[in-house]
Design a protein around this motif. Structure first.
Motif, PDB file in Angstrom:
ATOM      1  N   TYR A  67      18.572 -42.952  82.764  1.00  0.00           N
ATOM      2  CA  TYR A  67      17.785 -44.030  83.838  1.00  0.00           C
ATOM      3  C   TYR A  67      16.399 -44.071  83.705  1.00  0.00           C
ATOM      4  N   PHE A  68      15.836 -43.293  83.730  1.00  0.00           N
ATOM      5  CA  PHE A  68      13.901 -43.386  83.900  1.00  0.00           C
ATOM      6  C   PHE A  68      13.579 -43.873  82.452  1.00  0.00           C
ATOM      7  N   MET A  69      14.981 -43.528  81.346  1.00  0.00           N
ATOM      8  CA  MET A  69      14.070 -44.137  80.254  1.00  0.00           C
ATOM      9  C   MET A  69      13.774 -45.743  80.567  1.00  0.00           C
ATOM     10  N   ALA A  70      15.338 -46.288  80.837  1.00  0.00           N
ATOM     11  CA  ALA A  70      15.672 -47.422  80.653  1.00  0.00           C
ATOM     12  C   ALA A  70      14.116 -48.617  81.993  1.00  0.00           C
ATOM     13  N   LYS A  71      14.339 -47.826  83.370  1.00  0.00           N
ATOM     14  CA  LYS A  71      13.048 -48.587  84.107  1.00  0.00           C
ATOM     15  C   LYS A  71      12.540 -48.204  83.665  1.00  0.00           C
ATOM     16  N   THR A  72      11.646 -47.310  82.895  1.00  0.00           N
ATOM     17  CA  THR A  72      10.109 -47.115  82.464  1.00  0.00           C
ATOM     18  C   THR A  72       9.766 -47.989  81.218  1.00  0.00           C
ATOM     19  N   GLY A  73      10.560 -48.556  80.700  1.00  0.00           N
ATOM     20  CA  GLY A  73      10.817 -49.385  79.747  1.00  0.00           C
ATOM     21  C   GLY A  73      10.709 -50.431  80.575  1.00  0.00           C
ATOM     22  N   ALA A  74      11.478 -51.176  81.353  1.00  0.00           N
ATOM     23  CA  ALA A  74      11.375 -52.071  82.100  1.00  0.00           C
ATOM     24  C   ALA A  74      10.002 -52.481  82.563  1.00  0.00           C
ATOM     25  N   PHE A  75       9.757 -51.164  83.014  1.00  0.00           N
ATOM     26  CA  PHE A  75       7.836 -51.586  83.868  1.00  0.00           C
ATOM     27  C   PHE A  75       6.966 -51.628  82.728  1.00  0.00           C
ATOM     28  N   PHE A  76       7.194 -51.102  81.368  1.00  0.00           N
ATOM     29  CA  PHE A  76       5.991 -51.624  80.846  1.00  0.00           C
ATOM     30  C   PHE A  76       6.061 -53.273  80.659  1.00  0.00           C
ATOM     31  N   PHE A  77       7.131 -53.394  79.849  1.00  0.00           N
ATOM     32  CA  PHE A  77       7.311 -54.298  79.531  1.00  0.00           C
ATOM     33  C   PHE A  77       6.860 -55.721  81.267  1.00  0.00           C
ATOM     34  N   PHE A  78       6.803 -54.619  82.199  1.00  0.00           N
ATOM     35  CA  PHE A  78       6.661 -56.572  83.260  1.00  0.00           C
ATOM     36  C   PHE A  78       4.832 -56.326  82.867  1.00  0.00           C
ATOM     37  N   VAL A  79       4.743 -54.195  83.075  1.00  0.00           N
ATOM     38  CA  VAL A  79       3.072 -54.562  83.517  1.00  0.00           C
ATOM     39  C   VAL A  79       2.790 -55.437  81.746  1.00  0.00           C
ATOM     40  N   PHE A  80       2.746 -55.725  80.818  1.00  0.00           N
ATOM     41  CA  PHE A  80       2.605 -55.823  79.757  1.00  0.00           C
ATOM     42  C   PHE A  80       2.718 -57.287  80.142  1.00  0.00           C
ATOM     43  N   ALA A  81       3.819 -58.016  80.486  1.00  0.00           N
ATOM     44  CA  ALA A  81       4.283 -59.408  80.870  1.00  0.00           C
ATOM     45  C   ALA A  81       2.941 -59.489  82.048  1.00  0.00           C
ATOM     46  N   VAL A  82       2.453 -58.529  82.765  1.00  0.00           N
ATOM     47  CA  VAL A  82       1.568 -59.548  84.323  1.00  0.00           C
ATOM     48  C   VAL A  82       0.389 -59.660  83.288  1.00  0.00           C
ATOM     49  N   VAL A  83      -0.176 -58.739  82.585  1.00  0.00           N
ATOM     50  CA  VAL A  83      -1.757 -59.072  81.854  1.00  0.00           C
ATOM     51  C   VAL A  83      -1.486 -60.367  80.868  1.00  0.00           C
ATOM     52  N   ALA A  84      -0.216 -60.509  80.007  1.00  0.00           N
ATOM     53  CA  ALA A  84      -0.101 -61.463  79.251  1.00  0.00           C
ATOM     54  C   ALA A  84      -0.784 -62.509  79.889  1.00  0.00           C
ATOM     55  N   LEU A  85       0.637 -62.822  81.225  1.00  0.00           N
ATOM     56  CA  LEU A  85       0.847 -63.743  82.013  1.00  0.00           C
ATOM     57  C   LEU A  85      -0.689 -63.928  82.443  1.00  0.00           C
ATOM     58  N   LEU A  86      -1.421 -63.307  82.905  1.00  0.00           N
ATOM     59  CA  LEU A  86      -3.334 -63.848  84.168  1.00  0.00           C
ATOM     60  C   LEU A  86      -4.004 -63.845  82.086  1.00  0.00           C
ATOM     61  N   SER A  87      -4.016 -63.360  80.636  1.00  0.00           N
ATOM     62  CA  SER A  87      -4.159 -63.617  80.066  1.00  0.00           C
ATOM     63  C   SER A  87      -4.780 -64.780  79.462  1.00  0.00           C
ATOM     64  N   THR A  88      -3.044 -65.877  80.126  1.00  0.00           N
ATOM     65  CA  THR A  88      -2.685 -67.027  79.596  1.00  0.00           C
ATOM     66  C   THR A  88      -3.652 -67.853  80.394  1.00  0.00           C
ATOM     67  N   PHE A  89      -3.170 -67.753  81.943  1.00  0.00           N
ATOM     68  CA  PHE A  89      -3.421 -68.952  82.316  1.00  0.00           C
ATOM     69  C   PHE A  89      -5.006 -68.610  83.487  1.00  0.00           C
ATOM     70  N   ALA A  90      -5.704 -67.153  83.552  1.00  0.00           N
ATOM     71  CA  ALA A  90      -6.653 -66.730  84.228  1.00  0.00           C
ATOM     72  C   ALA A  90      -7.513 -66.564  82.803  1.00  0.00           C
ATOM     73  N   GLN A  91      -8.311 -67.552  82.805  1.00  0.00           N
ATOM     74  CA  GLN A  91      -9.744 -66.936  81.723  1.00  0.00           C
ATOM     75  C   GLN A  91     -10.231 -65.701  82.501  1.00  0.00           C
ATOM     76  N   ILE A  92     -10.396 -65.230  81.524  1.00  0.00           N
ATOM     77  CA  ILE A  92     -12.045 -63.799  81.580  1.00  0.00           C
ATOM     78  C   ILE A  92     -12.702 -63.855  80.820  1.00  0.00           C
ATOM     79  N   ASN A  93     -13.940 -63.307  81.599  1.00  0.00           N
ATOM     80  CA  ASN A  93     -15.254 -63.341  80.958  1.00  0.00           C
ATOM     81  C   ASN A  93     -15.599 -64.153  79.618  1.00  0.00           C
TER      82      ASN A  93
END
Ligand code: HEM
Ligand code: FES
Lengths: 365, 564
Positions: free
Chosen positions: B253-279
């Motif tokens: 359970y936790f492995m699957a959930k936390t794995g999913a969470f890692f993917f979400f964090v990465f996805a959010v950061v990737a989305l921000l980096s695609t659409f919101a310019q920084i520095n």
């Protein structure tokens, strides 16, 4: 993990099977005793026939079957996006701002979809396919039982006694040996930089050095100022590309209408109502880049220290403690603006060795 | 586990050499309690992993050198401009390396998320009291991680050597130079001479890519190891006690959930980096000590420091020919010193004030520790005022308030806001406690109105569910020290720890800290535990068998004051 080679066991583990689980009843999932685990989901009362901790089938097989297809679709999407990423990498050149932004959009979107697909798929999997369980694990107190502490103390003291560390001569000389050893790394850092000496008190400005307009790199005559109220950044001739020099010597000059300047501005350091101040803020050193013509305020964009350009650039607001030092101006034989000496007080942020003589301007009013 | 196949070939190979089957099995069955706020630490962890991955990529192309070069790359607006190699190579990462801009932006967004997640995670731990015994070490480690991360971010941000980051570095140097006695020397040693010199970028680089990541890795590992060893805390609820952990097992359970969470964090950061310019460093230009971009803002985690520098009056002292730059050293060290130092000391202070030496594995609901929650909110307000003041020019422009007025407002609010936040939070907490008590005593209002035979209308209530009851009853109150009764001889003699000025202070603080509304006493238990269900010694020290009892008094001996 929690019950693995337990540090609590250390003192006595020498003579004992190290991996023997000594408290099996604390570990969930160990077959007996059954009361150490409980399915809390629904049948709390039923202690006789504990259900398997992890049922091998989903709670809702119909929903699970549907979810399976959706999860697979998510993973498929993720795989496709991954291929898309590689395709975008190979297919889209980057050679400038526009093409880079295009490539960024394609790579970023596909990468996001890769991770979103995996994430959404995994969550749906856990939610709909894995059976819903809640297990209970018992905690052990973290403190070691008193016997173990006792044994530890005995072992430690026995070791200490056997080592002979109590002999004062050994102990003291050993300590003595480590003292310089500790100092050596610090001493080795000495050559990281030169000593400051008085270098913070001087800039590269010298008598006769021309003021060069920052940017266009040209010298300047007083007549080049078309009208009062302009502020121009100047640097010392010959040092335009020397960052260390510029970090202290960068200067601003402002042209005033005749008679506008007031003390404590030093009048005979001005030429044709042109006054020169250090551009380095006396707070922590940002360039004071903003000038408000109507109020004659020089403003530092970093923390908004405000200096009154008419009154010797004294501080009228903000965290800067000292007026911007004034550079003595003159003109050379060809009529170009020159410095007639270095700044008379140190420029830039305060420092320990600065002393009261560095303070010539007013304070915040 | 009665899998007929037993261990597979790899498993046998490994177990033959490690005897790892039993520990690995326990690892798989480790229980992870579920609560949304427990994900905050995971966000921080996953951002850190993203930072390492993207950071390694950046090192392949970044040149940490201050050597002057003239740029002739693909970004035409800067063609022919003199700049450092560091800046030129960052332009190259952005415009010549495919995916370079994306990974640079991911690195930067992940840095913001990392520090932000740490902050919120720390607030969660504070407000739920999860730092209490036995988790003080992890609290301190967390503070160290937070502090170091801020430096890591500042140094990373300085590497591209653009005008914006160079200005930040200039401020850092100015602060360092203002430190009494050693400041000038520190600055000269760090910068290899006068600012900016030629060595600061390579030095910051090695600190940024090796020294601090190494330290962070060690601290984060220690943090996770301790968390694993001591097991998670859990939120109060039915079946949850101080001596168990209730949740889902690690595998699967936790492995699957936390794995999913890692993917979400990465996805959010990737989305921000695609659409919101920084520095967009190419817009700022290379660093030059004569130039500055107006209205520039540092990364958000530097905001409070920036605000502190802005808020401070320009005090300096000249003593015996030396200058003490209060205007710089107070804002640079005092506010964050109060927050970090206060946070580090708080668990021990609280333990001294309450005399509570028990282990705690059930978290407090923030309302159930009104004074602690109030203090936390005061710190948030203090930090918040400084943080907002760090953007005072932007705010002044937006709200059309004169800049100086705004700074004066901030100078007052930095003292006032924490006091107000403390008071208001405490009132709200006590109000919520009263509401909980009401719920326990009178049940939930159903909205059904019934007429009594007498003609009177009443609203039908129904008792709260067992789950809710367990949560509401988790309010055990903090331990009160017995009141010293100096006048009376005999039993009234105060315990040794209550004597003297410190003792009086301690009792006074104890009264403030333990303020709360009593839980209705269902079966006459003085400790406010309406029913102690079997196997739920919630208020009993879990280490009681050989742990210490409460140093002085226990909640059972005293009536708690009934608030206001
Ligand atoms: C753990 C926390 C870390 C934080 C908070 C952090 C933060 C940052 C930030 C804010 C930047 C500026 C990015 C930009 O240009 O917009 C940066 C640059 C950089 N970082 Fe990190 N970083 C971390 C870890 C690492 C690690 C582990 C590595 C390498 C192993 C690394 C390598 C680099 C490099 C090479 C640059 C300069 C390249 C560039 O600016 O584009 N960082 N970092
Ligand atoms: S550096 Fe100018 S106000 Fe801070």
């Amino acid at each position: 993990m929690s019950d693995t080679p337990n540090p609590n066991d250390t003192p006595e583990s020498a003579g004992q099977e190290p991996e023997e689980p000594r408290t099996p009843h604390r570990i969930i999932g160990t077959p007996p005793p059954a009361q150490s685990r409980a399915m809390l989901a629904d049948e709390t009362g039923d202690h006789h026939e504990p259900p398997p901790e992890l049922p091998p089938v989903p709670d809702n097989p119909v929903r699970a079957r549907r979810a399976e297809r959706i999860v697979a679709a998510c993973f498929l999407l993720s795989a496709l996006a991954g291929v898309g990423f590689i395709a975008a990498y190979v297919g889209l050149e980057v050679n400038g701002l526009d093409s880079t932004l295009r490539s960024n959009l394609a790579l970023g979107t596909s990468l996001s979809v890769v991770f979103l697909g995996l994430g959404v798929g995994a969550v749906l999997w856990v939610r709909n396919i894995m059976p819903d369980v809640e297990l209970t694990e018992q905690r052990k107190p973290l403190a070691s039982p008193p016997e173990q502490r006792e044994e530890f103390a005995e072992t430690f003291n026995a070791g200490a006694a056997a080592s002979g560390f109590k002999r004062p001569l050994l102990r003291r000389t050993l300590l003595l040996a480590t003292a310089p050893l500790a100092a050596i790394p610090l001493v080795l850092l000495r050559d990281m930089g030169p000593l400051p000496g008085t270098s913070l008190r001087h800039t590269v400005w010298r008598k006769g050095m021309r003021l060069i307009v920052y940017g266009p790199n040209t010298p300047l005559r007083p007549a080049d100022f078309s009208n009062p109220g302009q502020m121009i950044t100047v640097v010392p001739e010959g040092y335009q590309d020397n960052q260390v020099a510029l970090a202290k010597a960068t200067t601003i000059i402002i042209k005033f209408a005749p008679g506008q300047l007031r003390p404590p501005t030093v009048m005979n350091w001005t030429v044709d109502d042109i006054v020169a101040y250090s551009k380095i803020c006396t707070h922590v050193g940002c360039p004071v880049a903003l000038y408000e013509q109507t109020t004659h305020h020089i403003l530092c964009p970093c923390h908004q220290s405000t200096f009154d350009a008419i009154h010797g650039a004294r501080v009228i607001f903000g965290p800067a403690p000292r007026a911007l030092p004034q550079l003595p101006l003159g003109t050379d034989s060809q009529g170009y603006l020159i410095a007639t000496s270095d700044y008379h007080v140190p420029v830039g942020p305060s420092f320990w060795e600065l002393g009261g003589s560095g303070f010539t301007g007013g304070n915040e009013s | 586990m009665s899998n007929s196949k037993g261990l597979g070939g790899v498993g046998v190979f490994l177990d033959d050499r490690t005897r790892g089957a039993a520990p690995a099995r326990r690892f798989m069955r480790k229980i992870f309690p579920d609560h949304w706020s427990f994900l905050l630490g995971e966000i921080a962890l996953y951002s850190f992993i993203i930072l390492i991955l993207t950071g390694i990529f950046l090192t392949l192309f970044f040149q940490p050198s201050m050597t002057d070069v003239v740029y002739h790359g693909v970004y035409h607006p800067l063609d022919g401009v003199r700049m450092s190699e560091a800046y030129a190579s960052t332009l190259n990462i952005s415009f010549d390396v495919r995916g370079g801009l994306l990974l640079r932006q991911i690195h930067h967004w992940a840095a913001l998320l990392f520090v932000g997640a740490i902050m919120v995670h720390m607030l969660r731990v504070f407000f739920t009291g999860a730092y209490r015994k036995p988790r003080e070490f992890n609290w301190i480690i967390g503070i160290a991680i937070f502090t170091i991360s801020i430096f890591e971010g500042l140094f990373g941000y300085s590497l591209p050597d653009d005008l914006l980051s160079g200005t930040g570095l200039r401020i850092t140097q100015g602060v360092l130079q203002s430190v009494p006695i050693v400041g000038t020397y520190l600055s000269f040693f760090l910068f290899g001479g006068q600012f900016p010199g030629h060595v600061i970028i390579p030095r910051l680089y090695i600190i940024h890519v090796l020294i601090i990541p190494g330290l962070l890795l060690a601290l984060i590992s220690a943090h996770l190891f301790l968390m694993f060893h001591q097991k998670h805390t859990q939120m109060p609820g039915k079946g949850r006690t101080e001596t168990n952990v209730v949740g889902a097992p690690m595998y699967p359970y936790f492995m699957a959930k936390t794995g999913a969470f890692f993917f979400f964090v990465f996805a959010v950061v990737a989305l921000l980096s695609t659409f919101a310019q920084i520095n967009p460093i190419w817009l700022f230009g290379p660093y030059n000590p004569s130039g500055i971009t107006a209205g520039s803002q540092p990364d958000f985690y530097m905001g409070a420091l920036e605000g502190a520098l802005r808020i401070m009056p320009n005090w300096v002292s000249n003593v015996g020919g030396y200058t003490i730059a209060w205007n710089v050293i107070i804002p640079a060290f005092v506010p964050l010193g109060i927050i970090f130092g206060g946070a580090a000391l708080w668990p021990f202070l609280e333990r001294w004030i309450t005399g509570d030496h028990r282990e705690h594995h059930i978290n407090d609901r923030p309302r159930n520790a009104p004074t602690r929650t109030g203090i936390g909110m005061a710190a948030v307000a203090f930090y918040g005022v400084l943080w907002l003041e760090g953007a005072n020019d932007v705010i002044a422009a937006q709200l059309h308030i004169p800049l100086y007025t705004l700074t004066w407002i901030a100078r007052v609010s930095v003292f006032l806001a924490p006091a107000v936040a403390y008071w208001v939070t405490k009132r709200i907490c006590l109000g919520l406690q009263r509401k909980d008590t009401h719920l326990l005593e009178h049940g939930v209002e159903t909205g059904i109105i019934r007429q009594l035979p007498s003609g009177e209308f009443i609203e039908v209530t129904r008792p709260v569910s067992e789950e809710v009851r367990a949560v509401l009853e988790s309010r055990t109150g903090l331990p009160q020290l017995p009141a010293p009764a100096p006048g009376e001889p005999g039993e009234g003699v105060p315990a040794p720890s209550e004597r003297g000025a410190m003792g009086k202070l301690r009792v006074r603080l104890n009264r403030v800290l333990t303020e709360g509304i009593p839980v209705p006493t269902g079966n006459g238990h003085g400790n406010g535990h309406a029913e102690l269900r079997e196997g739920e010694p919630a208020a009993v020290p879990s280490g009681a068998d050989h742990g210490r009892e409460l140093e002085a008094g226990s909640p059972d001996e005293e009536e708690r004051p009934s608030g206001h």
